[in-house]
Design a protein around this motif. Structure first.
Motif, mmCIF file in Angstrom:
data_model
loop_
_atom_site.group_PDB
_atom_site.id
_atom_site.type_symbol
_atom_site.label_atom_id
_atom_site.label_comp_id
_atom_site.label_asym_id
_atom_site.label_seq_id
_atom_site.Cartn_x
_atom_site.Cartn_y
_atom_site.Cartn_z
ATOM 1 N N MET A 144 39.740 15.271 18.045
ATOM 2 C CA MET A 144 40.732 14.690 18.955
ATOM 3 C C MET A 144 41.322 15.780 19.843
ATOM 4 N N THR A 165 44.142 8.326 8.891
ATOM 5 C CA THR A 165 43.823 9.751 8.896
ATOM 6 C C THR A 165 44.612 10.476 7.810
ATOM 7 N N GLY A 220 39.872 7.916 15.409
ATOM 8 C CA GLY A 220 39.766 8.741 14.205
ATOM 9 C C GLY A 220 39.329 7.826 13.082
ATOM 10 N N LYS A 252 38.955 14.418 7.371
ATOM 11 C CA LYS A 252 40.087 13.888 8.143
ATOM 12 C C LYS A 252 40.602 14.941 9.125
ATOM 13 N N LEU A 255 44.216 6.321 15.212
ATOM 14 C CA LEU A 255 43.942 7.081 13.994
ATOM 15 C C LEU A 255 43.969 6.130 12.808
ATOM 16 N N ASP A 256 42.783 5.901 12.233
ATOM 17 C CA ASP A 256 42.663 4.926 11.152
ATOM 18 C C ASP A 256 42.791 5.629 9.807
ATOM 19 N N VAL A 277 48.621 4.484 15.198
ATOM 20 C CA VAL A 277 48.422 5.152 13.909
ATOM 21 C C VAL A 277 48.370 4.089 12.817
ATOM 22 N N GLU A 286 38.499 15.107 12.106
ATOM 23 C CA GLU A 286 38.773 14.068 13.104
ATOM 24 C C GLU A 286 39.864 14.540 14.069
ATOM 25 N N ILE A 287 40.890 15.167 13.497
ATOM 26 C CA ILE A 287 41.996 15.657 14.336
ATOM 27 C C ILE A 287 41.516 16.797 15.238
ATOM 28 N N PHE A 290 49.421 6.757 21.039
ATOM 29 C CA PHE A 290 48.755 6.752 19.736
ATOM 30 C C PHE A 290 48.939 5.409 19.039
ATOM 31 N N VAL A 338 48.893 16.054 15.896
ATOM 32 C CA VAL A 338 49.230 14.911 16.753
ATOM 33 C C VAL A 338 50.404 15.264 17.653
ATOM 34 N N ALA A 359 44.727 7.558 21.387
ATOM 35 C CA ALA A 359 44.056 7.875 20.132
ATOM 36 C C ALA A 359 44.428 6.827 19.094
#
Ligand SMILES: Nc1ncnc2c1ncn2[C@@H]1O[C@H](COP(=O)(O)OP(=O)(O)OP(=O)(O)O)[C@@H](O)[C@H]1O
Ligand SMILES: [Mg+2]
Lengths: 254, 452
Positions: free
Chosen positions: A159, A172, A83, A152, A169-170, A200, A155-156, A198, A188, A167
């Motif tokens: 996903m 997010t 992400g 954002k 997630l940068d 995160v 992105e989810i 994940f 998530v 995953a």
């Protein structure tokens, strides 16, 4: 699931990652925090296969395979999802076409037939509802003219469509309002299964109220300088990073 | 004749040798322009790289060549054309076929559509409707610099005529299939005139195809009148082979509060030059000039646009894009000319190009001449590679690099295609462009027309 061992990487000759080791087991949620510019996104980029980051040392093993030798698209099809901190706008490429191509590439990789048009649209609808994304967004070009928060959420949504095993997630959560934050976190949590994991990346403890991490790491100056349970996030929220920076300096002096 | 290039001399001779034959078959009003136009041509000559407007386009390769046929009309030519049959297939349009610049039907050279619209042969119309022709013919194709326009006026004898009377809204577009088919190397010139009167609405699609593998050169002029409050769209789809050279000059004259658009879709062709002239000749007029080209091998595509803001409160918009592969080359030259009285002008221009190889080359030049104070004008040009961040984004979702590149190129092209208002044509263009990008398209003739 993921084993990073003494990973060092440079960008244009500059050392950014200076020896990172990390183990993520199936079902785990790891949070990575750390000051701006410490290398969090760079780590994510290495895992996703971005070419401009040059790995100079170390190994990354994903599901028993050498991750670093795989192309970005192979990694994605093997279940890695990034992400993006800054999702890219792609004018002229529709979300529908983008996701259809991506989903069918994943299916082909698993030896499945492509989805029929109606099955695909059904899947889109389902996932859109799941991540509460505005229906209209999916009819537009990829991220084009989306607000920061919409990007954002998108992105989810992606996903959710691709159902990754790992995953990353940068940030997010950055730029999301309270409702969107809850939606992203719910997304998530709905996708979370005992066999997927994940990572995160975040600056804010409040996301971790919703997505409860098993482990929290602090990345500073290209190294993981502290690893602890979820209470570390609270401590950082309260005290900032100075005490960690001091600890690091002291340990170097010592 | 002093110091003319050999090439120009050749065309001067061609005129002298054939003017009687040309005139015999043509309507008197068309003939009345020939001598003066010929005079202008003999001053200006065939454009060379010394002409600012042709700086990057080398026409000599095609104009130096000796053609076996120059399509000087003979009664027999019309009969031959008559034998040619062509159905325009699955698109819901009013179809016209133009073969080597002639209207290939003798019996029904002019057709009346519902609500009094006429379509058909210009030469036939010039005989049947002299008053309409005299009002519009030769009134919009103004140029002080391009000898080829004058060469066309001097020698062309037929082409498409469309007349849409006041207030008529033609919901179906007219589709002109412009075919070049000959067993010998050929040069042809045709002349189109489109009249869209007050409050009328009309769109036309012109498809250029070459059907036989000979060397072809076409020099076509189209004059268009768009009356007050009228709406007009012209879309060109160019799909010719590598030994064909197509030169088009399109003059769009707009009256008050009219809206007009031109869209040049160049899928394939050896050398293509499209000059599009937009004259905003009444307050509140709005013009759009779009163009997309995909070039590879040694192809060269040149788009020249001239937007003339002659009245206040007009809006113009230009969007041209090119994708260049192999050692292909391209040119974009976009002029915005705002006259002193044209206050409240809005004028936009954008030209974006993608070079897929190091050998491909694009020259792009905006030319802004603004003499009014109250003007909003923006322009931007880019020549670059595919966006690496976007490529990675697609790959990171599992899309392989080749497919990701195609998607980006398609997306880039689609930004132009999406401006086509006719939905089936828009979808077809999307498909043709995708096929072209995949390298699967040699020509689209088979899907557009069925000839036999
Ligand atoms: N493309 C690049 N070229 C040069 N330097 C870069 C590039 N990308 C990142 N860097 C540098 O690498 C370092 C780490 O950046 P990175 O984006 O990984 O930080 P981060 O921890 O994600 O920070 P933030 O919290 O602000 O997102 C920074 O000093 C940054 O300037
Ligand atoms: Mg970052």
């Amino acid at each position: 699931m993921l084993v990073i061992n003494n990973l060092k990487a440079t960008i244009s000759g500059k050392n950014i990652l200076k020896g990172i080791s990390l183990k993520v087991k199936p079902g785990e949620i790891h949070a990575i925090m750390g000051p701006n510019g410490s290398g969090k996104s760079t780590l994510a980029a290495v895992l996703a296969g971005r070419e401009f980051v040059e790995v100079t040392e170390g190994t990354v093993t994903y599901l028993g395979k050498d991750l670093l030798s795989m192309s970005p698209e192979e990694r994605a099809k093997e279940g890695i999802f990034l992400g993006f901190q800054y999702p890219i706008e792609i004018p002229g490429v529709s979300m529908v076409n983008f996701m259809k191509t991506a989903v069918n590439e994943h299916r082909k990789h698993k030896g499945l037939d492509p989805l029929s048009a109606s099955d695909f649209l059904k899947l889109m609808r389902e996932k859109k509802e799941m991540v509460e994304i505005d229906s209209k967004l999916a009819n537009r070009s990829v991220n084009e003219g989306f607000s920061g928060g919409e990007k954002k959420k998108n992105e989810i949504f992606q996903m959710a469509m691709l159902e990754p095993r790992l995953a990353i997630l940068d940030e997010t959560d950055s730029g999301l309002d309270i409702d969107a934050l809850r939606i992203v976190a719910n997304g998530v949590n709905k996708i979370k299964r005992p066999d997927n994991s994940f990572i995160v990346i975040t600056h804010y403890q409040r996301l971790l109220d919703y997505i409860v991490p098993d482990v929290v790491h602090v990345l500073y100056d290209g190294r993981i300088v502290k690893t602890a349970g979820k209470e570390l996030a609270l401590e950082l929220e309260e005290k900032g990073y100075d005490w960690i920076k001091k600890e690091v300096e002291n340990s170097i002096l010592a | 004749m002093n110091g003319k290039s050999e090439t120009t001399e050749k065309y001067l001779k061609l005129y002298h040798d054939n003017i009687d034959k040309i005139s015999d078959n043509s309507a008197p009003y068309l003939n009345s322009f020939r001598e003066e136009a010929f005079g202008r041509f003999s001053e200006l000559g065939i454009p060379t790289k010394k002409d600012e407007a042709y700086k990057y386009t080398n026409l000599s390769l095609f104009f130096d060549h000796d053609y076996a046929s120059y399509f000087i009309p003979d009664a027999a030519d019309f009969e031959k054309a008559e034998e040619f049959r062509c159905d325009i297939s699955d698109m819901d349009t009013h179809g016209i076929v133009l073969l080597n610049g002639f209207y290939p039907t003798i019996n029904e050279k002019l057709r009346q559509l519902p609500s009094g619209v006429w379509i058909g042969s210009l030469n036939a119309a010039a005989k049947k409707f002299p008053e309409i022709i005299e009002k519009h013919y030769g009134k919009y194709a103004h140029t002080d610099t391009d000898g080829l326009v004058h060469l066309n006026t001097a020698m062309a004898s037929d082409g498409i005529f469309v007349y849409v009377p006041e207030g008529v809204i033609l919901s179906k577009p007219v589709q002109v299939v412009n075919l070049v088919q000959a067993e010998v190397d050929s040069f042809s010139q045709h002349r189109n005139l489109i009249i869209v009167e007050k409050r009328a609405e009309f769109s036309i699609i012109i498809c250029d195809h070459t059907l036989s593998p000979k060397k072809f050169l076409t020099n076509a002029v189209t004059e268009i009148f768009v009356g007050e409050d009228a709406h007009f769209d012209i879309i060109r789809v160019q799909n010719e082979h590598n030994a064909a050279c197509k030169i088009t000059h399109t003059f769009i004259h707009q009256e008050r509060n009219s809206v007009a658009s031109s869209n040049n879709m160049t899928l394939h062709g050896g050398l293509i030059r499209n000059s599009t002239y937009h004259y905003l000749g009444g307050e509140g007029a709005e013009s759009h000039s779009f163009g997309l080209f995909l070039a590879d091998k040694w192809q060269h595509v040149d788009n020249f646009v001239n937007v003339d803001h002659a009245f206040p409160h007009c809006t113009s918009n230009q969007l041209f894009k090119g994708v260049l592969d192999d050692m292909s080359t391209g040119t974009f030259n976009g002029r915005i000319y705002v006259r002193p009285d044209a206050q409240g002008t809005l004028a936009y221009q954008k030209n974006n190009n993608i070079l897929l190889t190091d050998d491909a080359k694009m020259d792009t030049k905006p030319q802004l001449e603004i003499y009014a104070d109250d003007v909003k004008c923006s322009h931007g040009a880019t020549v670059g590679q595919l966006d690496g961040d976007a490529l990675f984004y697609l790959q990171s979702r599992g899309i392989n690099k080749r497919e990701a590149r195609l998607m980006l190129m398609f997306g880039f092209a689609h930004e132009v295609i999406q401006n086509i208002k006719i939905e089936p044509l828009r979808d077809r263009m999307d498909n043709l462009v995708m096929q072209r990008l995949r390298g699967e398209l040699s020509r689209c003739a088979s899907c557009m027309v069925k000839c036999g």
